[in-house]
Design a protein around this motif. Structure first.
Motif, short mmCIF file in Angstrom:
data_model
loop_
_atom_site.label_atom_id
_atom_site.label_comp_id
_atom_site.label_asym_id
_atom_site.label_seq_id
_atom_site.Cartn_x
_atom_site.Cartn_y
_atom_site.Cartn_z
N LYS A 1 16.07 21.99 -14.88
CA LYS A 1 17.48 21.66 -15.11
C LYS A 1 18.37 22.70 -14.42
CE LYS A 1 16.95 19.61 -19.74
NZ LYS A 1 17.44 19.71 -21.15
N PRO A 2 19.57 22.30 -14.00
CA PRO A 2 20.48 23.27 -13.37
C PRO A 2 20.78 24.49 -14.23
CG PRO A 2 21.25 21.04 -12.96
CD PRO A 2 20.10 20.92 -13.93
N VAL A 3 20.92 24.29 -15.54
CA VAL A 3 21.24 25.44 -16.40
C VAL A 3 20.12 26.46 -16.39
CG1 VAL A 3 22.86 24.23 -17.91
CG2 VAL A 3 20.41 24.16 -18.43
N LEU A 4 18.88 25.99 -16.37
CA LEU A 4 17.75 26.90 -16.36
C LEU A 4 17.63 27.60 -15.01
CD1 LEU A 4 15.42 28.17 -17.82
CD2 LEU A 4 14.02 26.16 -17.32
N GLU A 5 17.94 26.88 -13.94
CA GLU A 5 17.95 27.50 -12.61
C GLU A 5 18.99 28.62 -12.56
OE1 GLU A 5 16.53 23.66 -9.93
OE2 GLU A 5 18.60 23.84 -10.55
N GLY A 6 20.16 28.35 -13.12
CA GLY A 6 21.21 29.37 -13.13
C GLY A 6 20.82 30.60 -13.92
N ARG A 7 20.24 30.40 -15.10
CA ARG A 7 19.83 31.54 -15.92
C ARG A 7 18.70 32.32 -15.25
NH1 ARG A 7 21.37 31.80 -21.44
NH2 ARG A 7 20.24 33.77 -21.44
N ASP B 1 22.02 17.03 -16.25
CA ASP B 1 21.36 18.04 -17.08
C ASP B 1 19.98 17.55 -17.52
OD1 ASP B 1 21.01 20.37 -18.59
OD2 ASP B 1 21.88 19.44 -20.38
N VAL B 2 19.12 17.25 -16.53
CA VAL B 2 17.78 16.76 -16.83
C VAL B 2 16.79 17.37 -15.85
CG1 VAL B 2 18.54 14.55 -17.78
CG2 VAL B 2 18.06 14.73 -15.34
N GLN B 3 15.52 17.45 -16.27
CA GLN B 3 14.44 17.78 -15.35
C GLN B 3 14.19 16.55 -14.48
OE1 GLN B 3 10.98 18.84 -17.62
NE2 GLN B 3 11.66 20.93 -17.99
#
Length: 222
Positions: free
Chosen positions: A65-71, A52-54
């Protein structure tokens, strides 16, 4: 030396990072679960591909980050018949995700070396519906109109021409603001794509490096 189980790491990324951040679109989750993110990460950082890092790229750029890519992917609601414009190819990973979701993707990258590497990575994954173009999105010109536009870096203001590149009812995702107080936005064009009729929805707060040339002008301090 132990070898990281990338498949297991990918599963944990989806279930422990992305899904808990309200990414519930099954097509998006399926793409994230299937596409080898490590194949788009430089060798030196490959074991961090699912954290969970850039992750740093050349020229001071970063991989989201993966979470931002998903959103980001979920906000665009890409259909299999959609044509998508991506602004900022970077590593090519989000480009690949869009390629799996859309009919066709045009991706603009202002750094020729990043563009060349991304093309090789996309070809290695047999993603053939993506065109990576060496171009600066702030000076790029096109008569083409897209169903969705994905902007992978922050801006202080949204350039009006980006909205003109949308089809009627097209969607644009962008992060706008001044660090560290930025927000992820979905901009939806009107039925006739009148720029003044576009609807802006704030989705979440975040902080993202600016696109080249898109940072706010330095403020004078007295």
């Amino acid at each position: 030396m132990t070898t990281l189980d990338y498949a297991k790491a990918r599963e944990l990324m989806v279930e422990q990072q992305v899904r808990p951040w309200d990414v519930l679109d099954p097509r998006v989750l399926d793409v994230l679960a299937a596409l080898p993110r490590e194949a788009f990460v430089d060798e030196a950082h490959r074991n961090l591909a699912y954290t969970d890092v850039q992750l740093p790229l050349a020229h001071g750029e970063f991989m989201m980050k993966p979470v931002l890519e998903g959103r980001t992917l979920q906000s665009l609601a890409v259909d299999p018949t959609d044509d998508v414009l991506e602004i900022g190819t970077g590593s090519g990973y989000l480009t690949a995700c869009l390629g799996r979701l859309a009919r066709e993707v045009v991706s603009l990258e202002c750094h020729p070396d990043l563009a060349a590497t991304a093309r090789k990575r996309l070809a290695a994954q047999s993603i053939n519906n993506v065109q990576v173009v060496d171009a600066d999105a702030l000076t790029y010109r096109t008569d083409r109109r897209f169903n969705a536009i994905c902007v992978t870096g922050a801006v202080s203001e949204i350039p009006p021409q980006w909205l003109q590149w949308l089809q009627p009812n097209g969607r644009l995702f962008v992060v706008r603001g001044r660090s560290p107080a930025m927000e992820g936005l979905r901009v939806t064009a009107g039925e006739r794509n009148d720029v003044n009729a576009a609807r802006i929805q704030s989705l979440f707060e975040t902080d993202l490096p600016y696109l080249v040339g898109a940072a706010p002008a330095p403020a004078f301090e007295f």
